[in-house]
Motif scaffolding. Structure first.
Motif, PDB file in Angstrom:
ATOM      1  N   THR A 186       0.812  -1.219   0.000  1.00  0.00           N
ATOM      2  CA  THR A 186       0.000   0.000   0.000  1.00  0.00           C
ATOM      3  C   THR A 186       0.847   1.271   0.000  1.00  0.00           C
ATOM      4  O   THR A 186       0.300   2.364   0.181  1.00  0.00           O
ATOM      5  N   ARG A 187       2.132   1.125  -0.202  1.00  0.00           N
ATOM      6  CA  ARG A 187       3.018   2.295  -0.252  1.00  0.00           C
ATOM      7  C   ARG A 187       4.204   1.999  -1.164  1.00  0.00           C
ATOM      8  O   ARG A 187       4.488   0.842  -1.427  1.00  0.00           O
ATOM      9  N   PRO A 188       4.902   3.026  -1.586  1.00  0.00           N
ATOM     10  CA  PRO A 188       6.044   2.774  -2.481  1.00  0.00           C
ATOM     11  C   PRO A 188       7.169   1.978  -1.801  1.00  0.00           C
ATOM     12  O   PRO A 188       7.778   1.121  -2.425  1.00  0.00           O
ATOM     13  N   ALA A 189       7.426   2.281  -0.525  1.00  0.00           N
ATOM     14  CA  ALA A 189       8.467   1.573   0.232  1.00  0.00           C
ATOM     15  C   ALA A 189       8.285   1.876   1.712  1.00  0.00           C
ATOM     16  O   ALA A 189       7.627   2.853   2.085  1.00  0.00           O
ATOM     17  N   ILE A 190       8.882   1.008   2.549  1.00  0.00           N
ATOM     18  CA  ILE A 190       8.800   1.195   4.002  1.00  0.00           C
ATOM     19  C   ILE A 190      10.062   0.600   4.628  1.00  0.00           C
ATOM     20  O   ILE A 190      10.585  -0.415   4.161  1.00  0.00           O
ATOM     21  N   ARG A 191      10.547   1.254   5.652  1.00  0.00           N
ATOM     22  CA  ARG A 191      11.694   0.707   6.393  1.00  0.00           C
ATOM     23  C   ARG A 191      11.219  -0.497   7.203  1.00  0.00           C
ATOM     24  O   ARG A 191      10.095  -0.512   7.716  1.00  0.00           O
ATOM     25  N   PRO A 192      12.098  -1.481   7.371  1.00  0.00           N
ATOM     26  CA  PRO A 192      11.717  -2.652   8.175  1.00  0.00           C
ATOM     27  C   PRO A 192      11.257  -2.284   9.587  1.00  0.00           C
ATOM     28  O   PRO A 192      10.315  -2.877  10.108  1.00  0.00           O
ATOM     29  N   SER A 193      11.883  -1.298  10.206  1.00  0.00           N
ATOM     30  CA  SER A 193      11.479  -0.905  11.570  1.00  0.00           C
ATOM     31  C   SER A 193      10.064  -0.326  11.575  1.00  0.00           C
ATOM     32  O   SER A 193       9.292  -0.579  12.499  1.00  0.00           O
ATOM     33  N   ALA A 194       9.719   0.435  10.549  1.00  0.00           N
ATOM     34  CA  ALA A 194       8.361   0.985  10.461  1.00  0.00           C
ATOM     35  C   ALA A 194       7.346  -0.124  10.200  1.00  0.00           C
ATOM     36  O   ALA A 194       6.235  -0.089  10.729  1.00  0.00           O
ATOM     37  N   THR A 209      17.885   0.603   4.956  1.00  0.00           N
ATOM     38  CA  THR A 209      17.246  -0.043   3.816  1.00  0.00           C
ATOM     39  C   THR A 209      15.741   0.152   3.926  1.00  0.00           C
ATOM     40  O   THR A 209      15.217   0.484   4.989  1.00  0.00           O
ATOM     41  N   GLU A 210      15.093  -0.028   2.815  1.00  0.00           N
ATOM     42  CA  GLU A 210      13.645  -0.025   2.799  1.00  0.00           C
ATOM     43  C   GLU A 210      13.187  -1.228   1.991  1.00  0.00           C
ATOM     44  O   GLU A 210      13.964  -1.836   1.263  1.00  0.00           O
ATOM     45  N   VAL A 211      11.929  -1.568   2.184  1.00  0.00           N
ATOM     46  CA  VAL A 211      11.332  -2.719   1.520  1.00  0.00           C
ATOM     47  C   VAL A 211      10.242  -2.198   0.593  1.00  0.00           C
ATOM     48  O   VAL A 211       9.429  -1.364   1.008  1.00  0.00           O
ATOM     49  N   ALA A 212      10.246  -2.697  -0.626  1.00  0.00           N
ATOM     50  CA  ALA A 212       9.242  -2.270  -1.603  1.00  0.00           C
ATOM     51  C   ALA A 212       8.607  -3.501  -2.240  1.00  0.00           C
ATOM     52  O   ALA A 212       9.249  -4.545  -2.370  1.00  0.00           O
TER      53      ALA A 212
END
Length: 136
Positions: A44-52, A89-92
């Motif tokens: 539901t988003r372009p990317a997110i950090r693992p902690s978020a 890093t972020e996850v997409a």
């Protein structure tokens, strides 16, 4: 003497039944319920950090890493450097992740409809109203 179940116990029993139905529906996509929840957030988003992601799912960062690892192994998400912080890093979602997310979403919706189909329309509308009031 039979002990009458409380409203909370009945609600939990219904939730358990629905979760079991959802888990069975997700098996055909080789995704665990935890992975499906994470994929729903990531998709539901372009990317997110693992902690978020961990915060949003209310799980430990280590558990989020394990979930991300599983999704990444299936090609549903990809890790990439965070453009605002090269140390992070972020996850997409991948295109396949978005496709599987849509399939899972539709499977859950269809399973919910099958589960609730026994309720008359007025009861279903009242249930929706009550659940919305409780979820605020």
């Amino acid at each position: 003497m039979a002990i009458e179940e409380t409203t909370g116990e009945l609600l939990m029993a219904v939730a358990r039944s629905l979760r079991q139905r959802f888990a069975a529906a997700m098996e055909r996509y080789d995704v665990t319920p935890g992975q499906a929840r994470a994929l729903r957030v990531v998709a539901t988003r372009p990317a997110i950090r693992p902690s978020a992601l961990a915060d949003e799912l209310r799980i430990s960062p280590r558990s989020a890493t394990e979930v991300i690892d599983g999704l990444e192994a299936r090609g549903l998400v990809a890790r990439r450097p965070d453009p605002t912080d090269r140390r992070a890093t972020e996850v997409a979602p991948t295109p396949e992740g978005l496709r599987v997310h849509e399939l899972i979403h539709e499977a859950r919706r269809a399973e919910s409809e099958r589960f609730l189909a026994t309720l008359p329309a007025a009861d279903r509308a009242e249930l929706d109203r009550l659940l919305r009031a409780l979820s605020r």
